[in-house]
Structures are given as C-alpha cells and as structure tokens.
Design an enzyme around this catalytic site. Structure first.
Site, PDB file in Angstrom:
ATOM      1  N   ASP B 334       0.821  -1.215   0.000  1.00  0.00           N
ATOM      2  CA  ASP B 334       0.000   0.000   0.000  1.00  0.00           C
ATOM      3  C   ASP B 334       0.850   1.258   0.000  1.00  0.00           C
ATOM      4  OD1 ASP B 334       0.872  -0.788   2.576  1.00  0.00           O
ATOM      5  OD2 ASP B 334      -0.447   0.711   3.465  1.00  0.00           O
ATOM      6  N   GLU B 335       0.245   2.336  -0.435  1.00  0.00           N
ATOM      7  CA  GLU B 335       0.775   3.693  -0.284  1.00  0.00           C
ATOM      8  C   GLU B 335       2.238   3.831  -0.694  1.00  0.00           C
ATOM      9  OE1 GLU B 335      -1.650   5.736   3.246  1.00  0.00           O
ATOM     10  OE2 GLU B 335      -0.137   4.344   3.961  1.00  0.00           O
ATOM     11  N   VAL B 336       2.550   3.493  -1.925  1.00  0.00           N
ATOM     12  CA  VAL B 336       3.923   3.666  -2.380  1.00  0.00           C
ATOM     13  C   VAL B 336       4.077   5.076  -2.956  1.00  0.00           C
ATOM     14  CG1 VAL B 336       5.752   2.749  -3.833  1.00  0.00           C
ATOM     15  CG2 VAL B 336       4.014   1.213  -2.893  1.00  0.00           C
ATOM     16  N   GLU B 387      -4.385  -1.704  -3.322  1.00  0.00           N
ATOM     17  CA  GLU B 387      -3.659  -1.065  -4.427  1.00  0.00           C
ATOM     18  C   GLU B 387      -3.032  -2.082  -5.368  1.00  0.00           C
ATOM     19  OE1 GLU B 387      -3.460   0.032  -1.243  1.00  0.00           O
ATOM     20  OE2 GLU B 387      -2.436   1.985  -1.168  1.00  0.00           O
TER      21      GLU B 387
END
Lengths: 530, 538
Positions: B334-336, B387
């Site tokens: 997540d959240e790269v 994601e």
C-alpha cells in the site's frame, strides 16, 4: 572492596568525555518561570542522596508534608532503586537542602498558598528555598524532573538555577464520579499525576443525575438509594478523608461540587420531595425535574447537607453548580406556577433559578465558604456575593472571551474551563488545542485580567471510567497545566513544547501513570500494565 | 419472540428452532447477554445451578478428543475460571428455586481428526451445537475450533444471581460464523507493543470470536521482528535492539497462545513502501533518493531494480514462512510514494529499458509481481492491500485482497470479487480514528455485502478486519480503545445479517463489556452506567 574513588572518578571522566553528546536541557514540565542550566553535570549516587531541612528552615524534621514528600521523591527519582550500591557510581554524597520560611505543616493548601520556590543545583547539593511547604513541594517536583539517567543507568543532574512561581493560583482538574463510579485507586493515582504537572485543585464533581456516591453522615439514604450500588459504588467518609489527606500531602485542594438545582435526579431517590414533581396536564406524570425551589423544606435540607459537606471538606471553596437547568418541569407544576405569581416572577423562570441560587449561595456564605458556580448563574444576572467565583464552560474562543470580559467587568473572579473539556476526544494531537489557549486574551483592563484566577481541565464521565481515564487524561491535561503555570510568552511555541511533552509523558510512564503517546515513537521504559 | 416457559418433554421438537430470539421476560435470563449473538438460539426460564465444587467440563465418551488434547484441556480450565472466577467461593444458595444442578458440560468432537495439535485456518469449521439441559450440557463440534467457540458461548450463558451463585438456563444453540475471516490488526511498529498487551488482546479476541490476528509487525518507524537470517534488521531497525524487539521465542509464544484460542496469526511484512526501518539493517535495500544529480542522503521505497533486493526477499520470506505457520502471509503493497523512484537516475534508466515510460505503477507492479513469485515458492498464499489489485498486478487465484480505502468501498468490492478474487473488508473499521461518543454504532451498522454483485461475488467476501493503527496507540491506551468498539465488528462478522438492531445490541454490549472487565480486560464504557465489578487494574 573493588571500587576506589580514584577508579570511579576515572570512569566518570571517561563517560563525560565519550558521551557528552547526551547533554540536553533536562526539561521541567510545566516550564519554570526562570531557569538557567549549564552542561556541567553532577553524579548522584542513590545510596548517598539525602533530603534535609536547612538549619534556618522554619520547618524541621517532623513536618508531615515534607517528610512524606522526601520519601516519595526519593522513589520517584530512583524508580528502580533496590538498595544495592552501584560500583560505578560516584561515592560522593548529594544533599537536597530545603528551607521554608513558614513552618506550617499541618494545614491545608488554600487560595492564598504561596507556591513559589527557588532551586539552585550545584556540585553535591541542591538548595531549595520556599515561602511555604506548598512551594517546597513544587520545587521538589522540579528537582525530581531534573535528575536523569545516562546510558549506563548512572544518575546525574546538571547545574541549574530556577526561580519559579505559578502564573495562576487556581489550576484545577475535574473528575466526574457520578456518570461512572471511579474506584479509589483511580482517584488517588490521578492526584499523584496532578502533582507531577503542578495542578493544585481537585474539583470533585462527586454527584450528578446518574448516581450519588457520596455517603452522607446526615442523609445516608442519598447514597444507599442514589448510588449505582449502595455498598460497592460509594465513597464512605473515610474514603473522602483519604482523598483529602492524599491531596493535602501533594499540595492539592479538594473542592467538592454538589451541583443543583439541575443535575440532581439521583438526589431524589434518597430524599423524597426534594425534586419538583413534573405534571402532565393536571396530574403528576411520575417524573421529576430540578430541585423544588418553592419549599422551605428544600432549603432546610440543603442547609443540613452543606453544613455537613463544609465540615467534611476543609477547603474554603464549595462548588454549587447551577448549570443547565431545564425549566419545562417547573413550568408544568401548578405549585411552582403559583409561587412564581406570588413572587412576581411572571413567566421568567430564570428569576426562579436566581432566587434558588441566591438562597444557596447565602447558605454557603453563612458557613463561611466561598461559592463557585458555573457561568449560567452570572448569565441569569443573579444577585450573588462579589466574592463568588464564576466558572466558564461554554463556547468557542470568541464566546468564552466575551464572557471573560463581561464577568470580569462586573468585578467577579473567574475560572476558565471551556477550552479544556478533554473528555471530548478526537483523532490526532488535540493536546495542541489545549496548549494554545490564552486565558487572558480578551478585551479588558489589567484589573479585569487579574480577576482570571485560573482554569480547570474537565474530564466529564459519560464515556470514561477506570478502564480508560488515565490515558485520556495524561498527557493531554499536562498541556493545560503548562498553560496555567508557566509564562505565556516563553511557552508560546507548541512545536517547542512537543519534544518536552514527549519526554514528560515517558517520565509519567516511568512513574506508573499510563499516559498515552503523542505520536509515533517509544519510551525507554514502556508501560508494562494493561 | 419464542419464549419457552415449560420444560415439557419434547421441548426441542415442539418448538422449531427460531432464529435470533432472546428471551427477555424472565429476569434471570436478562442477565444473559450473548456476544456475538449465535445464529440459532433458544432458551427457557428453567434454570440450573452450577456448583464450583462439583461442576466439570469433560470430554464426552463419544468424542474423538480426549485428555491428551492439551488445547481443550487448557480451554476447559480457562472457561472454568471465567465462570467461577479465580478461586472465588460462595455460600450455598438457600432459596431452592432451581430444578437441579448442572453437573457437567460434555464436549464432543465429532470428526475423526479433532485437530488438537493443528493450526486454525481459513477453512476451519467453527460451527458447534450446544444443548444445556439437566443434568448434563452437551457441546458438539466437528473440530476443536468449533468447540472453542462453543465454550465461549457456554461461559456467556452462565450468570450470577444475587446470592453470588452461578446459574444457567435450559438452552439450545446451533451456531456458525457468517464470515470465515474475522480479524484484528495491531500495529507494533509505530509503537512497540509489549508481549503482555498482545496476549491480553488475543484473550479479548477469543471472547468476541475473532479468529485472525493480523500482525502488522514492521513498518517505517521500527522493525521489532527479530530475524534469524538478518539479525541486523531489528538490531538496527527496532526502537531498541533488546527491549523493543520480538525474539523468535516471543513470536512462538504469540502463535501458540493464539492457536490455543483458535486464532490465526497473519504476519504482515509490508513492502515496497512503509519500509524505512528495513533500510537501517539492510544496506542497499532501499532506493537512494536524489536531489538534482546527486544522492540526497534520504531513502525511498525498496529498490525494485536490483537483483540483490530479490535475493534478500527470497531468503527473508523463506524464514518468515517457516516462523509463521499460517497458510497466508500479508505482503502489504500500500501507499507507495513514487517521488523518490522518480528522482533516481538508475531507476529512470530501468524504466526506459522495461518500456514503462513514466508510469511508476508499472514499476511497482513489476516489484510486487516478482515478490509474489518469490512468496509462491514458499507454498504460502498471500494477502495484499487493495492497491496491488488496483494496479493490475497479476495475482494467484487464491490471493486475498484487503479493501481499506474508505472511498468507493462498494465499487472496489464489486471489482475485486468481479475479477474472481476473495476480499476482506477493513475500510469502515479503522478503529484508530476516534471520535467523541458512541462510534461503535457506526461500526455495527456496516453491512459488508451491500455492494452490487452476484451471489457468487458476495461469497468471495470472506470477512473483515478491525484495524487499530499505532500512530497514537501503545500499551497505555490500546486495550480500552479497542474494546468494546471492536466487539461491534465482531458481531457483524459472526452473527446473521439480520442481527442489526442497535438498541438491543446496546443492552447486550453493555453487559458484554462488563464481562470483559470482569475477566481483566479494561474495556471502556459505552455510556453512563456501571458494572457490578468495576475495573481495578490500576
């Protein structure tokens, strides 16, 4: 024996040279008014630390408050002291010498107590001077926060000079023991933590609508019928004494609140006819409203109760509440209507409330006590004695600032709690809001500003009991504590406060107070309970 | 409501098992508050007494499990002490209003393999039948996992009378979970959580029939997992190399403690983002960020262009897959943040070579793809944050996609299940977001299957998780913040979808939270009121 002082000195020098990067300003929370520190540091050997009374101190050994404080602070300074000597530590004595001018040790702190102190830390000694024992307690707290451990767990204190006094004389914390009962250990622990943040008033909102846990000597039915449980969910007389005693030793006043005429549902259970009977049309509906202000029996009862309460609680203040009175029940009751007509109040029920509050403020005054009441009482323009203290609890900053202006313009003393309702929780660092409050930022003369005698952090109990009280209170309440103690200009930066408060919360944890984190990170010693 | 007043013969047969009814007239059964509510539940006013001196929980003769089943032996002891308190004595009840004593609870495991020494899995059968009648109550379950759930229910049926005696009403229950994956996420990276806190919360999970501990064990802030293969990861990446780490023995203890309660331990090693702490002990793993044409000295996500990265991951996940017995590993994803990758000239070159253009999602997918291939060789299934699916990474058929973004949840569930993947839902249950008042109601009223989709798609939603991220949470406030708010999620994931009345849930949850308090869990209050036995932990 292995350690010679020469060897120890060698180690000491080595440590100083190699690890001088650990130097940092060892902060005190709340920040003292004047403080200067140098990087010179002195070792403290727990075996050889002594608290003592200065020769010219008016208080000497046998002074209950300070004798107890010496023992307490020894344990707070050395949380893991087990009586074994540390061969690495400096075999030099360190003396904390305390001098107070006023030798009164058996009294209670009150509104006139002088909490100022001077602290001077130099090689081998700390000299603490205070007007009264209450100031000495504040100084001992500051000293305890100055002592730190290095990576080898050796204790040190830096050369320090402190001149300190509180910005506001009244720095309170409200706990609500009616919406949830708080067991004694939760209250006592809160008092401990209050002392660490230099709070000096425990506002005990002891009873309210949901329950009446105060066990009255004269009216035992109030708790036997009005508490959640008549045996397990009450405060006996000895419990109350214990709270007052515990608070006194920490320089904390206990101001009880018996809120009326609203917020009294639980009173009615043990005191028939005290509450107003609500009507539905022409018949009583079976429900009850606020205290019935039309009966002389009401005032007889309150006179009796307050007489007892003021003898149980030694503080010169008594909080009478007076907030959030719902008039619908009064309106519905024909006897109340008749009384209104007789008194010429028309249909203005605020006049009836004023009438009631004036009566009970007078009862309190006759008992030689100062009344605190919530702002509602002022808003209804009641004729109350000029020494009454008003407490502001409503509104956004614009509202409470205007109210501060109005109340002080009328010449009354005022307490601010509106911005410090910390039972209201939200995601993130809401301590910042509590920190940035400016209690004297309202339009008014210097004279008016002086009438702001302090403030209170309020932890109302709708959603709080012993399971979550402590982490909700701390360190959020500590943010307000600094606002109430420290110089506003020197503590204007919330970002500069952040690392200090982080350190302080770890100190609280080290002392067994489960203070919650401000943000990501860790404490060297994490909380080890549940 | 099917309130059964008589104990006539044929009691069960006469009354069809009415789903979801709680008797409420009788004051004694008012004391009973089952949480989460069983699927089928019938009770009568007939009460039996339990004697602390003689009541026993025993293996039924017909059971395939016996005294050698230590999981059950431990559970028997645990539930005995929940029921009677630890060694509390009470006097004989003088008023003889009871028909008789309930002498014992017989636990009967019916499958050939009771799974005493196994680990719970996504496929575990947690259903059970419970018949409470004089003189013996019988709990039947296919495996120990169902028996554990039934023991919890049995213990919740026991109530204390005004004389301090323990009683239980004649009851018939047939129960099974609505969703197979009922998880709690704890984050031990933003703040280190001492073992004691983790274990206590596993206890509380069992009280609420949760069955997955999603251990978000490492993240940017710290790396407390002590790896045997790469000891520097925690030595340099933990908040403290000795006091703020989970040793292999600690991890084993958590896994065994959880197993004993029928709880899976699902470890998450989130990458390529959220890995700042990994970089401290594993040089060269993270992408060096550039400022103009020179390295800025800061680091970004895992460097996806180096073979050394994949060598490291291969060895690391090989270890992880042996340490954690569960069939799944959570790989994060997540959240790269792409800004560091964008700044790095070597990465840009690689992007060109691969023909990714400027689409850094393709680079992320490239990394995840290779990571998934590595993990596949360990014979583990994997779970990922949404994601990974959204970015079009090719996923194995048994991949579980965790939906956490709270915008367009329904659409996301529709897409994930529409593509044939299983999903679990955590978006509405981020319990770290606190607010004033009774926010448990918000969690309670979530309906996970409200999205548009075929019955087939709905079946692919296998559960949900309550997440307590650690930015503002550590040992000081974790437990009261989690309970009983997570209990609301617990009932949503276990009970029938028609169990959704907030008012009756409130009454039961108030009692359930007092029960947790009584069992030593500092569960916070829902609203004004009291527990007969208040929390006395501090």
């Amino acid at each position: 024996v292995f350690p010679s002082s020469a060897f120890s000195f060698f180690c000491q020098t080595l440590l100083l040279r190699v690890f001088h990067e650990v130097e940092q300003a060892y902060a005190v929370w709340p920040m003292p008014q004047q403080m200067s520190q140098s990087t010179d540091r002195y070792p403290i050997n727990p075996q050889l630390l002594a608290f003592s009374y200065a020769r010219d101190s008016a208080a000497q050994s046998g002074c209950s408050v300070l004798d107890a404080a010496f023992e307490r602070y020894f344990n707070l300074i050395f949380p893991d002291f087990v009586g074994l000597s540390n061969i690495w530590s400096e075999p030099k004595p360190f003396t904390v010498s305390v001098k107070v001018k006023n030798g009164e040790c058996d009294g209670f702190p009150d509104e006139g107590s002088n909490e100022s102190y001077n602290l001077s830390v130099s090689a081998g000694q700390a000299v603490l001077k205070a007007e009264s024992v209450w100031g000495a307690l504040r100084g001992l707290e500051s000293f305890s926060q100055l002592v730190y451990q290095d990576d080898y767990n050796l204790y040190f204190v830096n050369k320090t000079e402190i001149e300190d006094f509180p910005r506001f004389q009244f720095r309170g914390l409200l706990l609500d023991t009616s919406r949830h009962y708080l067991p004694m250990p939760a209250i006592l622990k809160t008092l401990d933590a209050m002392a660490y943040s230099k709070f000096n008033v425990f506002h005990w909102h002891i009873v309210d609508d949901p329950s009446f846990p105060y066990q009255s000597r004269n009216y035992p039915d109030l708790s036997s019928k009005g508490a959640f449980h008549p045996m397990t969910h009450i405060y006996t007389q000895s419990d109350v004494k214990r709270v007052i005693y515990h608070a006194r030793l920490r320089g904390i006043r206990v101001v009880p609140e018996f809120d009326s005429p609203g917020h009294t549902q639980s009173w009615g259970k043990g005191q028939p006819d005290l509450l107003t009977s609500c009507y539905k049309g022409k018949v009583p509906s079976g429900t009850f409203g606020p205290v019935n202000p039309t009966l002389s029996s009401t005032y007889q009862f309150l006179n009796g109760l307050f007489k007892e309460v003021t003898s149980v609680f030694p503080d010169s203040y008594l909080h009478l509440g007076g907030d959030e009175v719902d008039f619908t029940c009064w309106r519905s009751n024909p006897n109340v209507q008749a009384f209104m007509a007789k008194m010429g109040f028309g249909s203005d029920y605020t006049k009836l409330e004023s009438y009631y509050m004036e009566n009970i403020v007078n009862i309190t005054a006759a008992l030689n006590k100062t009344s605190i009441v919530w702002q509602d009482v002022f808003d209804y323009r009641e004729r109350i004695p000029m020494d009454t203290v008003l407490e502001i609890w409503k509104g956004v900053p614009a509202d409470y600032r205007a109210e501060l202006g109005r109340i002080t313009l009328a010449g009354y003393r005022v307490l601010l709690s509106a911005p410090w309702y910390i039972n209201h929780i939200s995601y993130g660092q809401d301590w910042r809001n509590a920190y940035t409050v400016q209690p004297q930022n309202f339009s008014g003369t210097e004279q008016q500003k002086k009438l702001v005698i302090g403030g209170e952090v309020c932890m109302w109990g709708e959603y709080v009991d012993a399971t979550n009280l402590t982490p909700r209170l701390w360190p959020r309440a500590s943010a307000a504590a600094e606002r109430l103690w420290s110089d506003e200009e020197k503590t204007s930066s919330v970002d500069k406060a952040f690392p200090r408060l982080e350190d302080f919360r770890c100190t609280l944890i080290r002392r067994g107070i489960q203070a919650e984190p401000l943000f990501v990170g860790h404490c060297k010693h994490e909380y080890s309970g549940l | 409501a099917a309130l059964l007043g008589s104990s006539a013969p044929g009691w069960i047969k006469k009354q069809a098992l009415a789903p979801l009814t709680v008797s409420s007239v009788n004051t004694a059964s008012d004391e009973v508050a089952l949480w989460p509510l069983p699927q089928k539940f019938q009770t009568s006013v007939d009460a039996f007494r339990l004697s602390s001196a003689s009541f026993q929980i025993v293996h039924a003769k017909e059971s395939t499990a016996g005294p050698s089943c230590s999981l059950l032996q431990n559970a028997f002891r645990r539930y005995y002490s929940y029921i009677f308190g630890n060694g509390r004595k009470h006097g004989k009840n003088l008023e003889n209003v009871f028909d008789a004593d309930l002498a014992e609870l017989q636990v009967q495991i019916t499958s050939a393999d009771p799974e005493c020494d196994g680990y719970p899995s996504l496929k575990s059968d947690e259903s059970y039948q419970l018949e409470v009648n004089q003189p013996t109550a019988v709990l039947k379950a296919a495996s120990v996992w169902g028996a554990l759930r039934g023991l919890e229910t049995f213990s919740q049926l026991v109530y204390e009378d005004d004389y301090g005696g323990q009683n239980i009403n004649k009851t018939s229950i047939s129960d099974f979970p609505r969703f197979a994956h009922r998880g709690i996420l704890l984050d031990s990276s933003r703040h280190y959580l001492p073992l004691k806190v983790i274990l206590a919360n596993l206890e509380a999970m069992a009280m609420n029939k949760f069955n997955v501990f999603h251990w978000h064990i490492v993240d940017d802030q710290s790396f407390p997992f002590q790896s045997r293969t790469f000891p520097d990861l925690s030595h340099k990446g933990a908040y403290h190399p000795y006091t703020h780490v989970y040793t292999p023995a600690d991890v084993k203890m958590v896994i065994e403690f959880a197993r004993m309660r029928g709880i899976r331990v699902l470890a998450e090693f989130d990458s390529p983002g959220h890995t700042f702490s990994w970089g401290k002990g594993q040089t060269g793993l993270l992408t060096p960020c550039f400022s103009g044409s020179s390295p800025s000295g800061t680091f970004g996500p895992v460097n996806p262009i180096l073979n050394s990265t994949y060598d490291f991951m291969t060895r690391f996940f090989k270890e992880v897959s042996t340490v954690f017995p569960d069939a799944y590993i959570h790989l994060g994803g997540d959240e790269v943040d792409f800004s560091c990758w964008k700044s790095n000239p070597d990465i840009q070159k690689f992007m060109d070579q691969q023909g990714f253009g400027q689409d850094y999602r393709k680079l992320e997918s490239y990394y995840i793809q290779r990571l998934l291939d590595i993990v596949s060789t360990t014979n583990k299934g994997y779970m990922v944050w949404q994601e990974v699916f959204d970015n079009g990474v090719k996923l194995k058929g048994d991949t579980v996609v965790e939906v956490w973004m709270n915008n367009n949840v329904d659409k996301e569930l529709q897409n994930v299940t529409g593509s044939g993947f299983t999903a679990i839902l955590s978006a509405p249950w981020y319990l770290d977001y606190i607010s004033y008042g009774q926010d448990w109601k918000k969690y309670y009223t979530v309906e996970p299957l409200n999205f548009e989709g075929t019955a087939e798609q709905k079946k692919l939603v296998i559960g949900g998780e309550a997440c307590l991220w650690g930015e503002y949470v550590d040992a000081t406030n974790l437990t009261p913040r989690l309970w009983p708010r997570a209990s609301a999620v617990g009932e949503r994931l276990w009970s029938d979808e028609n169990v959704k009345d907030v008012g009756s849930a409130y009454d039961r949850l108030v009692k359930h939270r007092c029960r947790m308090v009584r069992r030593g869990i500092p569960a916070e209050p829902l609203y004004i009121g009291f527990c007969p036995h208040e929390y006395s932990g501090n």
